[in-house]
Design a protein around this motif. Structure first.
Motif, short mmCIF file in Angstrom:
data_model
loop_
_atom_site.label_atom_id
_atom_site.label_comp_id
_atom_site.label_asym_id
_atom_site.label_seq_id
_atom_site.Cartn_x
_atom_site.Cartn_y
_atom_site.Cartn_z
N TYR A 90 5.67 -47.32 -21.31
CA TYR A 90 7.01 -46.80 -21.59
C TYR A 90 8.04 -47.84 -21.18
O TYR A 90 7.85 -48.55 -20.20
N SER A 91 9.16 -47.87 -21.90
CA SER A 91 10.29 -48.69 -21.49
C SER A 91 11.08 -47.91 -20.45
O SER A 91 11.34 -46.72 -20.62
N LEU A 92 11.46 -48.59 -19.37
CA LEU A 92 12.24 -47.95 -18.32
C LEU A 92 13.71 -47.98 -18.72
O LEU A 92 14.27 -49.05 -18.94
N GLY A 99 14.66 -41.23 -7.29
CA GLY A 99 13.41 -41.84 -7.75
C GLY A 99 12.90 -41.33 -9.07
O GLY A 99 11.87 -41.78 -9.56
N GLN A 100 13.60 -40.37 -9.68
CA GLN A 100 13.18 -39.87 -10.98
C GLN A 100 13.43 -40.93 -12.04
O GLN A 100 14.48 -41.58 -12.05
N LEU A 101 12.47 -41.09 -12.93
CA LEU A 101 12.53 -42.12 -13.96
C LEU A 101 12.92 -41.52 -15.31
O LEU A 101 12.55 -40.40 -15.63
N SER A 102 13.63 -42.30 -16.08
CA SER A 102 13.94 -41.96 -17.46
C SER A 102 13.21 -43.00 -18.31
O SER A 102 13.49 -44.20 -18.21
N LEU A 103 12.26 -42.53 -19.12
CA LEU A 103 11.39 -43.43 -19.88
C LEU A 103 11.49 -43.17 -21.37
O LEU A 103 11.81 -42.06 -21.80
N MET A 104 11.19 -44.21 -22.16
CA MET A 104 11.17 -44.08 -23.62
C MET A 104 9.91 -44.72 -24.16
O MET A 104 9.55 -45.84 -23.77
N ASP A 105 9.22 -44.00 -25.06
CA ASP A 105 8.00 -44.56 -25.66
C ASP A 105 8.34 -45.38 -26.90
O ASP A 105 9.52 -45.56 -27.24
N GLU A 107 8.12 -44.69 -29.93
CA GLU A 107 8.70 -43.91 -31.02
C GLU A 107 10.06 -43.32 -30.64
O GLU A 107 10.52 -42.36 -31.25
N ASN A 108 10.67 -43.90 -29.58
CA ASN A 108 12.00 -43.50 -29.10
C ASN A 108 12.06 -42.07 -28.55
O ASN A 108 13.13 -41.47 -28.52
N ASN A 109 10.92 -41.53 -28.14
CA ASN A 109 10.90 -40.23 -27.47
C ASN A 109 11.17 -40.45 -25.99
O ASN A 109 10.56 -41.32 -25.37
N MET A 110 12.08 -39.65 -25.44
CA MET A 110 12.45 -39.77 -24.03
C MET A 110 11.63 -38.81 -23.19
O MET A 110 11.24 -37.74 -23.65
N ARG A 111 11.38 -39.21 -21.93
CA ARG A 111 10.79 -38.30 -20.96
C ARG A 111 11.38 -38.57 -19.59
O ARG A 111 11.61 -39.72 -19.21
N ASP A 112 11.65 -37.50 -18.87
CA ASP A 112 12.30 -37.59 -17.57
C ASP A 112 11.52 -36.82 -16.50
O ASP A 112 12.11 -36.32 -15.55
N ASP A 113 10.20 -36.71 -16.67
CA ASP A 113 9.41 -35.87 -15.77
C ASP A 113 8.55 -36.65 -14.78
O ASP A 113 7.72 -36.07 -14.09
N LEU A 114 8.74 -37.97 -14.69
CA LEU A 114 7.96 -38.77 -13.74
C LEU A 114 8.87 -39.41 -12.70
O LEU A 114 10.03 -39.69 -12.96
N ASN A 115 8.29 -39.66 -11.53
CA ASN A 115 9.01 -40.31 -10.45
C ASN A 115 8.43 -41.69 -10.20
O ASN A 115 7.36 -42.04 -10.70
N LEU A 116 9.15 -42.47 -9.39
CA LEU A 116 8.62 -43.75 -8.95
C LEU A 116 7.27 -43.52 -8.28
O LEU A 116 7.03 -42.46 -7.70
N PRO A 117 6.37 -44.51 -8.33
CA PRO A 117 5.07 -44.33 -7.69
C PRO A 117 5.17 -44.15 -6.18
O PRO A 117 6.15 -44.57 -5.56
#
Length: 157
Positions: A90-92, A99-105, A107-117
């Motif tokens: 994913y692109s950050l 520490g919550q991450l905003s990611l994009m795959d 296909e330009n789909n966003m996800r905001d459900d992961l945190n920093l490791p």
């Protein structure tokens, strides 16, 4: 039981987290479950068949999420559980204060459900690269219902 009844858990959680594989078919670099943890095999040896039994596989592996070293032994003809492991880049897009991450795959789909490791060194490197304005790709591994950022690289697209 009628044809109209639907099973609530059919194909749900737990139905396809692992698959059976013969212990003798495993090799270094494969994944298997040890004590319920998804692990990557780092060392494996097979003992010869004894007078009264099967050849045994001695396996040393590292938990892919906690990096804890685990060991197991199993007859080579018996099945062991192996997790389905998926890796996605994913692109950050953003790192929040908490520490919550905003990611994009791709296909330009966003996800905001992961945190920093949880690995503080890796989390610090990711945060620093982002704050320095670098475009980075995060590698997210998922296995046995767990998803976690396990690596990153500079995005050179």
């Amino acid at each position: 039981m009628s044809d109209d009844e639907v099973f609530e858990n059919a194909g749900g959680v737990g139905s396809a987290l692992v698959f059976p594989i013969q212990a003798g078919a495993l090799k270094k670099g494969d994944y298997m479950c040890i004590k319920g943890h998804p692990c990557k095999i780092i060392e494996m040896s097979v003992s010869k068949t004894g007078k009264h039994g099967h050849a045994k596989a001695s396996i040393v592996a590292i938990d892919i999420f906690t990096k804890q070293k685990l060991e197991d032994m199993a007859p080579t003809t018996h099945n062991v559980d192996a997790p389905f492991v998926k890796s996605v880049n994913y692109s950050l897009m953003d790192v929040r204060e908490d520490g919550q991450l905003s990611l994009m795959d791709d296909e330009n789909n966003m996800r905001d459900d992961l945190n920093l490791p949880k690995d503080e060194e890796l989390a610090g490197e990711i945060r620093k690269a982002f704050e320095d304005g670098k475009e980075i790709q995060l590698t997210v591994f998922s296995a046995m219902g767990i998803e976690q950022v396990l690596g990153y690289k500079n995005d050179s697209r």
